[in-house]
Design a protein around this motif. Structure first.
Motif, PDB file in Angstrom:
ATOM      1  N   LYS A   1       3.452  14.407  48.097  1.00 10.72           N
ATOM      2  CA  LYS A   1       3.779  13.381  47.110  1.00 10.72           C
ATOM      3  C   LYS A   1       2.698  12.300  47.062  1.00 10.72           C
ATOM      4  O   LYS A   1       2.251  11.888  45.984  1.00 10.72           O
ATOM      5  CB  LYS A   1       5.132  12.755  47.428  1.00 10.72           C
TER       6      LYS A   1
ATOM      7  N   LYS B   1      -3.570  10.994  40.770  1.00  6.67           N
ATOM      8  CA  LYS B   1      -3.235  10.570  39.400  1.00  6.67           C
ATOM      9  C   LYS B   1      -3.682   9.126  39.166  1.00  6.67           C
ATOM     10  O   LYS B   1      -4.189   8.783  38.100  1.00  6.67           O
ATOM     11  CB  LYS B   1      -1.728  10.728  39.151  1.00  6.67           C
TER      12      LYS B   1
ATOM     13  N   SER C   1      -5.480  15.918  36.788  1.00  4.55           N
ATOM     14  CA  SER C   1      -4.183  15.612  37.405  1.00  4.55           C
ATOM     15  C   SER C   1      -3.056  15.535  36.389  1.00  4.55           C
ATOM     16  O   SER C   1      -1.891  15.386  36.765  1.00  4.55           O
ATOM     17  CB  SER C   1      -4.261  14.287  38.173  1.00  4.55           C
TER      18      SER C   1
ATOM     19  N   SER D   1       2.893  16.752  38.617  1.00  2.80           N
ATOM     20  CA  SER D   1       4.012  15.805  38.568  1.00  2.80           C
ATOM     21  C   SER D   1       4.288  15.319  39.980  1.00  2.80           C
ATOM     22  O   SER D   1       4.312  16.117  40.928  1.00  2.80           O
ATOM     23  CB  SER D   1       5.273  16.473  38.002  1.00  2.80           C
TER      24      SER D   1
ATOM     25  N   GLN E   1       9.977  14.286  42.783  1.00  2.00           N
ATOM     26  CA  GLN E   1      11.058  13.316  42.828  1.00  2.00           C
ATOM     27  C   GLN E   1      11.428  13.042  44.278  1.00  2.00           C
ATOM     28  O   GLN E   1      11.407  13.937  45.126  1.00  2.00           O
ATOM     29  CB  GLN E   1      12.290  13.849  42.088  1.00  2.00           C
TER      30      GLN E   1
END
Length: 341
Positions: free
Chosen positions: A136, A143, A163, A167, A170
């Motif tokens: 993460k 990004k 990038s 994603s 979450q």
């Protein structure tokens, strides 16, 4: 006719998305130059202004020619510039910037001299598949780095962003199975073994439910204010995780602790972490208290005391009470309703 608000190089005008954009408007040797820097911050615009003044006739806002010709590589120099911007312009905490530094080093080891503008997303995915931890953080950092190259340095087009196809995962509600809230009894036990700055930091975190980053930014540039309606004390944090200012009403005791923290200066996350661990051990806790536990605890205490989840969400500056319920008050127990047995 005025074209917009003036700055050192010309004028500032909102673009189609409502963002302030800096334009160079200069007359040099009888020739009028009017060109957008494509910058949305003063610092970036002044960097472009220096480039323009060095060679007005050949100035292009697309970035430094050397970078364009040689490609964009995740070099140590470029990473250092990004980290300085992250800390100085974005006002990110020292801990977050250090995490970004580690992630950029991780990416650099895997991408080598690859040109980021021609890099395929599949190459990034392959690297991430081998990451044992920090996936993460690695995605979020890359990004942010690419966004900086596009919006601040102007050396990459949005369509070239490798990038863009990634994603950020979450957040997993780990707290569904792992209790991150502590009881008031545990809090008081740990507090008895803390003193000075460390106790004040605990009091502010427990009195506000802030993230450590917000505490750090408050200490660096916040203030203690008076509520205009009820006269209560309010802690003003200049910037939250989402980038907006935050004001939290607190008790007189928490306001005093916050005032002492401001006077003492910066609070180091890892030093605070170690002090909490030491105090937890002295208090006989099986699980050590950590700075991040306070936000979860505040949500749990409030809802268990009968506060409406929407009110708790507003206090913690959540966009919706769903966030509060899903990630923070996961171990709060709703009030009992009448039942036959």
């Amino acid at each position: 006719m005025a074209k917009g608000r003036p700055w050192d190089g010309g004028y500032i005008r909102a673009d189609s998305k409502g963002r302030e954009t800096y334009y160079i408007y200069r007359k040099i040797s009888g020739r009028l130059f009017e060109v957008s820097t494509r910058c949305h911050t003063s610092r970036a615009a002044h960097e472009q202004l220096k480039r323009f003044e060095a060679d007005p006739a050949n100035y292009k806002p697309a970035g430094v020619a050397q970078i364009q010709d040689a490609g964009i590589h995740l070099s140590a120099k470029l990473a250092e510039e990004f980290l300085r911007w992250s800390k100085a312009e974005k006002k990110n905490s020292e801990k977050w910037v250090n995490d970004q530094q580690r992630s950029l080093a991780w990416w650099s080891d895997r991408l080598g001299s690859s040109d980021l503008r021609t890099l395929k997303t599949s190459r990034l995915v392959e690297a991430l598949d081998d990451a044992k931890t920090g996936r993460k953080q690695h995605i979020a950092t890359l990004k942010a780095f690419c966004g900086w190259l596009i919006k601040v340095r102007h050396v990459m087009e949005k369509r070239e962003d490798p990038s863009a196809g990634l994603s950020v995962p979450q957040a997993r509600p780990e707290q569904w199975t792992t209790v991150k809230a502590v009881s008031l009894e545990q809090l008081r036990a740990v507090r008895e073994h803390l003193a000075g700055t460390w106790r004040d930091a605990l009091d502010v975190l427990a009195g506000t439910g802030w993230h450590f980053n917000e505490l750090s930014r408050f200490v660096a540039g916040g203030s203690v204010e008076v509520h205009p309606m009820n006269g209560a004390r309010v802690l003003a944090c200049p910037q939250t995780k989402a980038g907006e200012p935050l004001r939290t009403e607190v008790s007189a005791g928490v306001a005093e602790a916050a005032t002492r923290l401001r006077a003492a200066g910066a609070v180091d996350y890892w030093a605070l972490h170690r002090e909490f661990e030491r105090a937890s051990t002295s208090a006989g806790l099986k699980e050590h208290l950590r700075p991040g536990h306070m936000r979860h605890s505040v949500a749990t205490w409030a809802i268990n005391a009968g506060a409406h989840p929407a009110a708790v969400a507003a206090f913690l500056n959540h966009k919706s009470e769903r966030t509060t319920k899903r990630f923070y008050a996961t171990h709060a127990v709703p009030q009992k309703v009448p039942t036959p047995f």
